[in-house]
Design an enzyme around this catalytic site. Structure first.
Site, PDB file in Angstrom:
ATOM      1  N   LYS A 196       0.968  -1.282   0.191  1.00  0.00           N
ATOM      2  CA  LYS A 196      -0.152  -0.287  -0.134  1.00  0.00           C
ATOM      3  C   LYS A 196       0.958   0.978  -0.376  1.00  0.00           C
ATOM      4  O   LYS A 196       0.396   2.596  -0.307  1.00  0.00           O
ATOM      5  CB  LYS A 196      -0.888   0.438   1.046  1.00  0.00           C
ATOM      6  N   ILE A 197       1.919   0.814   0.988  1.00  0.00           N
ATOM      7  CA  ILE A 197       2.815   2.213   1.046  1.00  0.00           C
ATOM      8  C   ILE A 197       3.896   2.438   0.358  1.00  0.00           C
ATOM      9  O   ILE A 197       3.887   3.825  -1.124  1.00  0.00           O
ATOM     10  CB  ILE A 197       3.540   2.425   2.334  1.00  0.00           C
TER      11      ILE A 197
ATOM     12  N   ASP B 212       9.676  -6.477  -5.326  1.00  0.00           N
ATOM     13  CA  ASP B 212       8.913  -7.153  -4.417  1.00  0.00           C
ATOM     14  C   ASP B 212       8.404  -8.615  -4.551  1.00  0.00           C
ATOM     15  O   ASP B 212       7.935  -9.020  -6.106  1.00  0.00           O
ATOM     16  CB  ASP B 212       6.930  -6.464  -4.385  1.00  0.00           C
TER      17      ASP B 212
ATOM     18  N   CYS C 166       9.412  -2.464   2.645  1.00  0.00           N
ATOM     19  CA  CYS C 166       8.575  -3.726   3.007  1.00  0.00           C
ATOM     20  C   CYS C 166       8.950  -3.662   4.467  1.00  0.00           C
ATOM     21  O   CYS C 166       9.217  -2.716   5.412  1.00  0.00           O
ATOM     22  CB  CYS C 166      10.118  -4.656   1.841  1.00  0.00           C
TER      23      CYS C 166
ATOM     24  N   SER D 124      10.530   2.942   6.704  1.00  0.00           N
ATOM     25  CA  SER D 124       9.260   1.331   7.126  1.00  0.00           C
ATOM     26  C   SER D 124      10.166   1.139   8.786  1.00  0.00           C
ATOM     27  O   SER D 124       9.153   0.767   9.591  1.00  0.00           O
ATOM     28  CB  SER D 124      10.209   0.645   5.689  1.00  0.00           C
ATOM     29  N   ARG D 125      11.149  -0.120   8.941  1.00  0.00           N
ATOM     30  CA  ARG D 125      10.833  -0.526  10.388  1.00  0.00           C
ATOM     31  C   ARG D 125      12.742   0.049  10.162  1.00  0.00           C
ATOM     32  O   ARG D 125      13.834  -0.259   8.601  1.00  0.00           O
ATOM     33  CB  ARG D 125      11.157  -1.956  10.499  1.00  0.00           C
TER      34      ARG D 125
ATOM     35  N   ASP E  55      12.911   7.607   8.506  1.00  0.00           N
ATOM     36  CA  ASP E  55      12.651   7.840   9.983  1.00  0.00           C
ATOM     37  C   ASP E  55      11.949   6.309  11.172  1.00  0.00           C
ATOM     38  O   ASP E  55      11.449   6.764  11.746  1.00  0.00           O
ATOM     39  CB  ASP E  55      10.739   8.113   9.220  1.00  0.00           C
TER      40      ASP E  55
ATOM     41  N   GLU F 144      16.150   2.189  17.244  1.00  0.00           N
ATOM     42  CA  GLU F 144      15.051   3.550  17.751  1.00  0.00           C
ATOM     43  C   GLU F 144      14.216   3.803  19.352  1.00  0.00           C
ATOM     44  O   GLU F 144      13.780   4.260  20.220  1.00  0.00           O
ATOM     45  CB  GLU F 144      13.891   4.012  17.165  1.00  0.00           C
TER      46      GLU F 144
ATOM     47  N   HIS G 208      10.395   8.349  14.108  1.00  0.00           N
ATOM     48  CA  HIS G 208       9.071   8.444  13.340  1.00  0.00           C
ATOM     49  C   HIS G 208       8.250   8.387  13.280  1.00  0.00           C
ATOM     50  O   HIS G 208       6.732   8.146  14.260  1.00  0.00           O
ATOM     51  CB  HIS G 208       9.506   6.551  14.543  1.00  0.00           C
TER      52      HIS G 208
HETATM   53  P1  NAI Z   1       1.932  -3.880   3.243  1.00  0.00           P
HETATM   54  O1  NAI Z   1       1.206  -5.062   3.512  1.00  0.00           O
HETATM   55  O2  NAI Z   1       0.848  -3.258   2.274  1.00  0.00           O
HETATM   56  O3  NAI Z   1       3.246  -4.089   2.044  1.00  0.00           O
HETATM   57  C1  NAI Z   1       4.583  -4.554   2.065  1.00  0.00           C
HETATM   58  C2  NAI Z   1       5.057  -5.285   0.562  1.00  0.00           C
HETATM   59  O4  NAI Z   1       6.504  -5.147   1.076  1.00  0.00           O
HETATM   60  C3  NAI Z   1       3.679  -6.526  -0.161  1.00  0.00           C
HETATM   61  O5  NAI Z   1       3.865  -5.985  -1.464  1.00  0.00           O
HETATM   62  C4  NAI Z   1       5.043  -7.144   0.361  1.00  0.00           C
HETATM   63  O6  NAI Z   1       5.278  -8.003  -0.567  1.00  0.00           O
HETATM   64  C5  NAI Z   1       5.828  -6.762   0.175  1.00  0.00           C
HETATM   65  N1  NAI Z   1       7.553  -7.935   0.478  1.00  0.00           N
HETATM   66  C6  NAI Z   1       7.606  -8.430   1.914  1.00  0.00           C
HETATM   67  N2  NAI Z   1       9.062  -8.939   1.544  1.00  0.00           N
HETATM   68  C7  NAI Z   1       9.873  -8.430   1.241  1.00  0.00           C
HETATM   69  C8  NAI Z   1      11.115  -7.914   0.160  1.00  0.00           C
HETATM   70  N3  NAI Z   1      12.334  -9.008   0.971  1.00  0.00           N
HETATM   71  N4  NAI Z   1      12.100  -7.498  -0.689  1.00  0.00           N
HETATM   72  C9  NAI Z   1      10.881  -6.600  -1.490  1.00  0.00           C
HETATM   73  N5  NAI Z   1       9.102  -6.578  -0.650  1.00  0.00           N
HETATM   74  C10 NAI Z   1       9.025  -7.162  -0.073  1.00  0.00           C
HETATM   75  O7  NAI Z   1       2.920  -2.711   4.105  1.00  0.00           O
HETATM   76  P2  NAI Z   1       2.534  -1.733   4.442  1.00  0.00           P
HETATM   77  O8  NAI Z   1       1.299  -1.172   4.988  1.00  0.00           O
HETATM   78  O9  NAI Z   1       2.700  -0.510   2.269  1.00  0.00           O
HETATM   79  O10 NAI Z   1       3.485  -1.001   5.182  1.00  0.00           O
HETATM   80  C11 NAI Z   1       4.887  -1.171   4.820  1.00  0.00           C
HETATM   81  C12 NAI Z   1       5.316  -1.286   6.254  1.00  0.00           C
HETATM   82  O11 NAI Z   1       5.705   0.040   6.630  1.00  0.00           O
HETATM   83  C13 NAI Z   1       5.200  -2.053   7.256  1.00  0.00           C
HETATM   84  O12 NAI Z   1       5.628  -3.231   7.328  1.00  0.00           O
HETATM   85  C14 NAI Z   1       5.555  -1.239   8.387  1.00  0.00           C
HETATM   86  O13 NAI Z   1       6.612  -1.236   8.501  1.00  0.00           O
HETATM   87  C15 NAI Z   1       6.381   0.454   7.642  1.00  0.00           C
HETATM   88  N6  NAI Z   1       5.476   1.338   8.328  1.00  0.00           N
HETATM   89  C16 NAI Z   1       6.344   2.742   8.832  1.00  0.00           C
HETATM   90  C17 NAI Z   1       5.266   3.541   9.627  1.00  0.00           C
HETATM   91  C18 NAI Z   1       5.860   4.896   9.783  1.00  0.00           C
HETATM   92  O14 NAI Z   1       4.742   5.300  10.763  1.00  0.00           O
HETATM   93  N7  NAI Z   1       7.016   4.830   9.713  1.00  0.00           N
HETATM   94  C19 NAI Z   1       3.822   3.615   9.431  1.00  0.00           C
HETATM   95  C20 NAI Z   1       3.149   2.615   8.802  1.00  0.00           C
HETATM   96  C21 NAI Z   1       4.095   1.865   8.732  1.00  0.00           C
END
Ligand code: NAI
Length: 334
Positions: free
Chosen positions: A160-161, A180, A208, A236-237, A261, A266, A298
């Site tokens: 999504k992001i 991905d 991811c 992300s993380r 971020d 952290e 963050h």
């Molecule tokens: P999502 O689940 O919609 O998308 C994650 C994507 O990463 C999926 O398409 C998945 O197939 C892919 N993925 C999995 N393993 C991978 C790899 N080895 N290499 C490349 N891609 C891979 O998750 P969304 O909502 O897009 O969030 C992504 C991340 O953003 C979260 O897991 C979270 O850690 C981080 N996040 C950070 C925030 C912040 O405030 N800084 C807030 C919300 C999320």
């Protein structure tokens, strides 16, 4: 249902209390983090004998010993007010009969837009320009940036992001590469291997999740494949990046810009005012010395829209559990 919240700040209380007018749960807020010492706070005197929910954020630790203490107090639901769930031992939760729910999507735009805020500030050095102008220093030396138009951007993780971020970069006229292992296509994104993305991108942005496979995805080897002067962004993380390897690459000027971020250590640092303390983390402090590094604590998720959605979805998850409905946002071990 009684819900004990850990790691809350004033904005959590404000948004959760407002959303709770439609749900009617009993919310108990604690600003302390969840760990083995604080897990016993879950059942305070006001709660009685009823089953409980506990609500936690990204730097609360829900490992096996903590979950055992929660389960012993009849905590039956762990509600994460986050999308990421890498801080929860899901196997232990399942073994203890604790259900875990999260907020899988609240506003991918909030994180995508913050990603671009880091890119633009690093490129045009707006944080430095702001300080100069405040001191009547209108010199442009050192502030030169570059056009994003026509550059190649690599997005790691097209969920999504990642997709929301790709769309914004497309608006700037960038060529967008994606990697991905699950998503094989995304609009106007050239999907391919991680190697190609690392080799060809001028800007690399990580979207991811943190898993055993993605831990230290960015390390000395993968940095070695990147273009000289690359811009690396991580919203992300933290542990997707081996931070010491990135510090070394910044010193060699292989990495030209770094926007973070999130940071792998952290926990205990972010979300607190540390301004009158001596920060003990030398790697983090070294990062702060580089002129081409920009770090936020963050805050990518932190928009009104996102926090409203987090409160609403978290309380709905808790109501679904209480009413025995299907838990559509449940997380279980893979
Ligand atoms: P999502 O689940 O919609 O998308 C994650 C994507 O990463 C999926 O398409 C998945 O197939 C892919 N993925 C999995 N393993 C991978 C790899 N080895 N290499 C490349 N891609 C891979 O998750 P969304 O909502 O897009 O969030 C992504 C991340 O953003 C979260 O897991 C979270 O850690 C981080 N996040 C950070 C925030 C912040 O405030 N800084 C807030 C919300 C999320």
């Amino acid at each position: 249902m009684h819900v004990t919240f850990y790691s809350t700040r004033r904005y959590d209380e404000r948004f959760f209390n407002a959303a709770n007018e439609h749900f009617g749960h009993q919310l108990h807020f604690y600003d302390i983090a969840l760990n083995t010492h604080t897990a016993n706070f879950a059942r305070n005197q006001t709660v009685g004998d009823a089953p409980l929910a506990v609500c936690i954020f990204v730097n609360d630790h829900a490992d096996a010993p903590v979950l055992e203490r929660l389960a012993a107090q009849r905590v039956e639901l762990l509600a994460l007010r986050s999308a990421g769930f890498n801080h929860v031992d899901l196997d232990a939760a399942q073994r203890l009969g604790l259900r875990v729910v999260r907020v899988p999507a609240y506003s991918p735009h909030s994180i995508a837009e913050h990603t671009l805020a880091l890119v633009l500030a690093l490129n045009r050095k707006t944080h430095r320009a702001y300080n100069r102008v405040k001191e009547n220093n209108f010199s442009l030396d050192g502030l030169m940036g570059f056009d994003l138009y026509g550059l190649t951007v690599g997005i790691v993780g097209l969920g999504k992001i990642g997709v929301a971020t790709a769309r914004i970069f497309q608006g700037f006229g960038c060529r967008v590469l994606g990697y991905d292992p699950v998503q094989t296509e995304a609009d106007h994104v050239e999907m391919g291997s991680l190697d190609t993305l690392l080799r060809e991108s001028d800007i690399i942005s990580l979207h991811c999740p943190l898993t055993p496979e993605t831990h230290h995805l960015i390390n000395a080897d993968t940095i070695g494949q990147m273009k000289h002067g690359v811009m690396l962004i991580n919203t992300s993380r933290g542990a997707l990046i081996h931070t010491q390897a990135v510090v070394d690459a910044l010193k060699r000027e292989h990495i030209g810009y770094l926007g973070l971020d999130v940071y792998e250590e952290e926990d205990g640092l972010f979300f607190e005012d540390q301004s009158d303390k001596v920060v003990q983390d030398d790697v983090f402090m070294r990062l702060l010395t580089f002129p081409n590094v920009l770090i936020t604590g963050h805050q990518a998720f932190f928009t009104r829209n996102a926090v409203e959605a987090i409160a609403q979805i978290t309380l709905q998850n808790i109501s679904d559990f209480e009413q025995g409905q299907e838990l559509k946002n449940q997380v279980t071990p893979q």
